[in-house]
Scaffold this motif. Structure first.
Motif, PDB file in Angstrom:
ATOM      1  N   HIS A   1     -18.478  -5.294 -12.024  1.00 23.52           N
ATOM      2  CA  HIS A   1     -19.102  -6.330 -11.011  1.00 23.52           C
ATOM      3  C   HIS A   1     -20.387  -6.259 -11.546  1.00 23.52           C
ATOM      4  O   HIS A   1     -21.284  -5.726 -11.322  1.00 23.52           O
ATOM      5  CB  HIS A   1     -19.135  -5.096  -9.720  1.00 23.52           C
ATOM      6  CG  HIS A   1     -19.462  -5.840  -8.273  1.00 23.52           C
ATOM      7  ND1 HIS A   1     -20.181  -5.569  -6.768  1.00 23.52           N
ATOM      8  CD2 HIS A   1     -18.505  -6.316  -7.504  1.00 23.52           C
ATOM      9  CE1 HIS A   1     -20.197  -6.212  -6.703  1.00 23.52           C
ATOM     10  NE2 HIS A   1     -18.847  -7.312  -6.733  1.00 23.52           N
TER      11      HIS A   1
ATOM     12  N   ASN B   1     -24.724  -2.952 -11.967  1.00 20.34           N
ATOM     13  CA  ASN B   1     -24.362  -1.537 -11.309  1.00 20.34           C
ATOM     14  C   ASN B   1     -24.284  -0.123 -11.755  1.00 20.34           C
ATOM     15  O   ASN B   1     -24.636   0.012 -13.164  1.00 20.34           O
ATOM     16  CB  ASN B   1     -23.174  -1.505 -10.175  1.00 20.34           C
ATOM     17  CG  ASN B   1     -21.816  -1.928 -11.743  1.00 20.34           C
ATOM     18  OD1 ASN B   1     -21.153  -0.859 -12.290  1.00 20.34           O
ATOM     19  ND2 ASN B   1     -21.389  -2.827 -12.053  1.00 20.34           N
TER      20      ASN B   1
ATOM     21  N   HIS C   1     -23.047   4.608  -4.615  1.00 27.37           N
ATOM     22  CA  HIS C   1     -21.370   3.857  -5.436  1.00 27.37           C
ATOM     23  C   HIS C   1     -20.095   4.376  -5.035  1.00 27.37           C
ATOM     24  O   HIS C   1     -19.462   4.231  -3.749  1.00 27.37           O
ATOM     25  CB  HIS C   1     -22.040   4.139  -6.443  1.00 27.37           C
ATOM     26  CG  HIS C   1     -21.953   3.370  -7.976  1.00 27.37           C
ATOM     27  ND1 HIS C   1     -21.221   2.421  -7.381  1.00 27.37           N
ATOM     28  CD2 HIS C   1     -21.633   3.454  -9.136  1.00 27.37           C
ATOM     29  CE1 HIS C   1     -21.291   1.131  -8.455  1.00 27.37           C
ATOM     30  NE2 HIS C   1     -21.554   2.231  -8.920  1.00 27.37           N
TER      31      HIS C   1
ATOM     32  N   HIS D   1     -25.340  -3.694   0.681  1.00 21.10           N
ATOM     33  CA  HIS D   1     -25.383  -4.118  -0.816  1.00 21.10           C
ATOM     34  C   HIS D   1     -26.137  -4.182  -1.866  1.00 21.10           C
ATOM     35  O   HIS D   1     -27.051  -5.048  -0.575  1.00 21.10           O
ATOM     36  CB  HIS D   1     -23.952  -4.616  -1.138  1.00 21.10           C
ATOM     37  CG  HIS D   1     -23.085  -5.151  -2.289  1.00 21.10           C
ATOM     38  ND1 HIS D   1     -23.613  -5.251  -3.404  1.00 21.10           N
ATOM     39  CD2 HIS D   1     -22.457  -4.399  -3.025  1.00 21.10           C
ATOM     40  CE1 HIS D   1     -23.407  -5.424  -4.873  1.00 21.10           C
ATOM     41  NE2 HIS D   1     -22.622  -4.164  -4.572  1.00 21.10           N
ATOM     42  N   ALA D   2     -26.475  -3.540  -2.847  1.00 17.19           N
ATOM     43  CA  ALA D   2     -27.925  -3.565  -3.654  1.00 17.19           C
ATOM     44  C   ALA D   2     -27.566  -5.861  -3.831  1.00 17.19           C
ATOM     45  O   ALA D   2     -29.233  -5.418  -4.262  1.00 17.19           O
ATOM     46  CB  ALA D   2     -27.851  -3.014  -4.926  1.00 17.19           C
TER      47      ALA D   2
ATOM     48  N   ARG E   1     -13.946  -8.687  -2.629  1.00 12.04           N
ATOM     49  CA  ARG E   1     -13.107  -7.404  -2.812  1.00 12.04           C
ATOM     50  C   ARG E   1     -12.440  -7.196  -1.237  1.00 12.04           C
ATOM     51  O   ARG E   1     -11.858  -6.233  -1.299  1.00 12.04           O
ATOM     52  CB  ARG E   1     -13.643  -6.408  -3.424  1.00 12.04           C
ATOM     53  CG  ARG E   1     -14.306  -6.950  -5.429  1.00 12.04           C
ATOM     54  CD  ARG E   1     -14.771  -6.396  -5.654  1.00 12.04           C
ATOM     55  NE  ARG E   1     -16.128  -5.876  -5.600  1.00 12.04           N
ATOM     56  CZ  ARG E   1     -17.048  -4.881  -5.081  1.00 12.04           C
ATOM     57  NH1 ARG E   1     -16.748  -4.134  -6.228  1.00 12.04           N
ATOM     58  NH2 ARG E   1     -18.077  -4.223  -5.080  1.00 12.04           N
TER      59      ARG E   1
HETATM   60  O1  LIG Z   1     -22.678  -4.174  -7.233  1.00 13.30           O
HETATM   61  C1  LIG Z   1     -22.797  -2.533  -7.390  1.00 13.30           C
HETATM   62  O2  LIG Z   1     -24.402  -2.467  -6.904  1.00 13.30           O
HETATM   63  C2  LIG Z   1     -22.152  -1.917  -6.464  1.00 13.30           C
HETATM   64  C3  LIG Z   1     -20.516  -2.103  -6.637  1.00 13.30           C
HETATM   65  O3  LIG Z   1     -20.366  -3.145  -5.690  1.00 13.30           O
HETATM   66  C4  LIG Z   1     -19.723  -2.499  -8.083  1.00 13.30           C
HETATM   67  O4  LIG Z   1     -20.367  -1.899  -8.663  1.00 13.30           O
HETATM   68  O5  LIG Z   1     -17.892  -2.038  -7.379  1.00 13.30           O
END
Ligand SMILES: O=C([O-])CC(=O)C(=O)O
Ligand SMILES: CC(=O)SCCNC(=O)CCNC(=O)[C@H](O)C(C)(C)COP(=O)(O)OP(=O)(O)OC[C@H]1O[C@@H](n2cnc3c(N)ncnc32)[C@H](O)[C@@H]1OP(=O)(O)O
Length: 467
Positions: free
Chosen positions: A266, A270, A302, A348-349, A357
């Protein structure tokens, strides 16, 4: 280091994997291997990065706000990772391809319709869609590398079943550093230019061993009997499902293929991906780096949110009953917020729309379990929570993320142990973190070391500026 010493460290690991592979392999003799393809791609990418830095290296990339220093570095441009990129409104693209596009383009298992994670790993590393023959060779290579050192099995067997599965997972992955090709090559004085090769071997070993780790934890903690052996003629997700005890359900195997593919990566910022990159930047080997990633993934904001979602839904059911009205669900959501808690699986950040997803899992549910009562509740919650979060006025993104949907799918097939869910997320996240580690070492990514400031310093800087 002499090239002879390098060869002994890197090729010894490769030779033993190939020798093991040869015992299983029957069809993959001619396909170009992933490592061979990477070796072709790396020199050009090194030049590409050099040219980009030469042309743009001294240009400003926008302002840094003091709020970003205090605010979890949200939106701060700080990292490079080509494997996947996130658009706030559209969601993730793996090497430029959206989730529906990879579902269509990546090779499938015979008779299956979901993408094989083997193909996703190839795509993340090379930007290319592999052939069926290449993914089959990768499945066989991973099967050949899948066994655990007996002391790692013992570590897992000695964990109390009350130790959270994610802690067990992280312990086992960290302990795999005992046999790290990178750590060994480094001790023998490997040249920087060659770092990526033992990193590749470790990354392959890491991914290969995860089904055995996950299966062992699952059976130890929840009492599922003896682990079956890995079947070298089957794909990675089949083997994972089999080790968990669910391979007799073909739809569950298909779910694993989808699940491992979409949870893999992602972009770079993250918590789990960035932690792996950060720890890897100290030249900690991939087992140490990914162990650290797992510890981040185990946090409730998370990856652990997928466990939290199901726990929250079950609590809601026990409080307001099954088939509750929209008003009762809305009131329950408000009670969560009023208690100072977050609604798990929402927000979500970075994303500002429903996570693709989530949508991919919803499509799977519509196809395979449309009448499941918990799926119906997940839909009901989807219709209610965004409105409540908007009305509450704090969350920047009121829409569901990936974790809002995974639990209902797993529980539909009888995988009811919510504390285990993040382990599956971790198996998948290894694909992204491992790919990134290989490229970081290939491109000579430096030690990460950003600057921190004290609040006093911030005040002084701006006082001096306005004086
Ligand atoms: O992108 C993010 O900060 C969190 C997230 O959805 C992932 O790590 O899959
Ligand atoms: C795989 C993944 O990691 S996906 C994310 C999984 N995590 C979850 O689902 C947990 C629930 N969600 C959250 O806690 C958050 O949305 C996060 C952690 C994902 C993102 O956090 P941030 O980027 O800080 O979100 P944002 O800027 O919108 O936060 C602003 C405020 O809204 C709150 N908020 C955000 N999402 C939610 C939510 N789902 N429920 C209640 N409040 C929320 C934040 O806690 C914050 O409150 P504060 O000002 O009192 O500290």
């Amino acid at each position: 280091m002499s090239s002879a010493a390098l060869r002994s460290a890197v090729q010894q690991s490769r030779r033993s994997a190939l020798a093991r592979s040869a015992r299983f392999a029957s069809t993959s003799a001619k396909a170009q291997t992933l490592k061979e393809r990477l070796a072709e791609l790396i020199p050009a990418e090194i030049e590409n990065v050099k040219a980009t830095r030469a042309e743009h290296g001294k240009k400003s990339f926008g302002p840094v706000l003091v709020d970003q220093l205090y605010g979890g570095m949200r939106g701060l441009p700080a990292l490079i990772w080509d494997g996947s990129v996130l658009d706030a409104d559209e969601g993730i693209r793996f090497r430029g391809k959206s989730i529906p596009e990879i579902q269509q383009a990546l090779p499938k298992a015979p008779g299956g319709s979901e993408p094989l994670p083997e193909g996703l790993f190839w795509l993340l590393l090379t930007g290319e869609i592999p052939t069926q023959e290449q993914v089959t060779a990768l499945s066989k290579d991973w099967a050949a590398r899948s066994s655990l050192p007996s002391f790692v099995e013992e570590i897992l067997d000695r964990c109390p079943p009350t130790l959270h599965p994610m802690s067990q997972f992280s312990l086992a992955v960290t302990a795999l550093n005992h046999d790290s090709a990178f750590a060994k090559a480094y001790q023998q004085g490997i040249s920087k230019k060659e770092y990526w090769q033992p990193t590749f071997e470790d990354a392959m070993d890491l991914i290969a061993k995860l089904p055995n780790i996950a299966g062992r934890i699952y059976r130890n903690v929840y009492g599922g009997g003896k682990l079956p052996a890995i079947d070298a003629d089957k794909d990675y997700s089949y083997n994972l499902a089999n080790l968990l005890g669910f391979a007799d359900k073909p739809d569950f195997v298909e779910l694993m293929r989808l699940y491992i593919t979409i949870h893999s990566d992602h972009e770079g910022g993250n918590v789990s991906a960035h932690t792996g990159k950060l720890v890897g930047s100290a030249l900690s080997d991939p087992f140490l780096a990914f162990g650290a990633s797992l510890n981040g993934l185990a946090g409730p904001l998370h990856g652990l949110a997928n466990q939290e979602v199901l726990i929250w839904l079950r609590k809601m059911q026990s409080k307001i009953g099954e088939n509750a009205s929209d008003d009762a669900v809305r009131e329950y959501v408000w009670s969560t917020l009023k208690a100072g808690q977050v609604v798990p699986g929402y927000g979500h950040a970075v994303l500002r729309k429903t996570d693709p997803r989530y949508m991919a899992q919803r499509e799977f549910a519509l196809k395979h379990l449309p009448e499941n009562p918990l799926f119906k509740l997940v839909n009901q919650v989807y219709n209610i929570v965004p409105g409540v979060l908007l009305e509450a006025g704090k969350a920047k993104n009121p829409w569901p993320n990936v974790d809002a949907h995974s639990g209902v799918l797993l529980t539909h097939y009888g995988l009811n142990q919510m504390n285990f869910y993040t382990v599956l997320f971790g198996v998948s996240r290894a694909f992204g973190v491992a790919s990134q580690l290989i490229w970081d070492r290939a491109l000579g990514a430096p030690l990460e070391r950003p600057k921190s400031y004290s609040t006093e310093a911030i005040k002084k800087i701006f006082k001096d500026k306005t004086a």
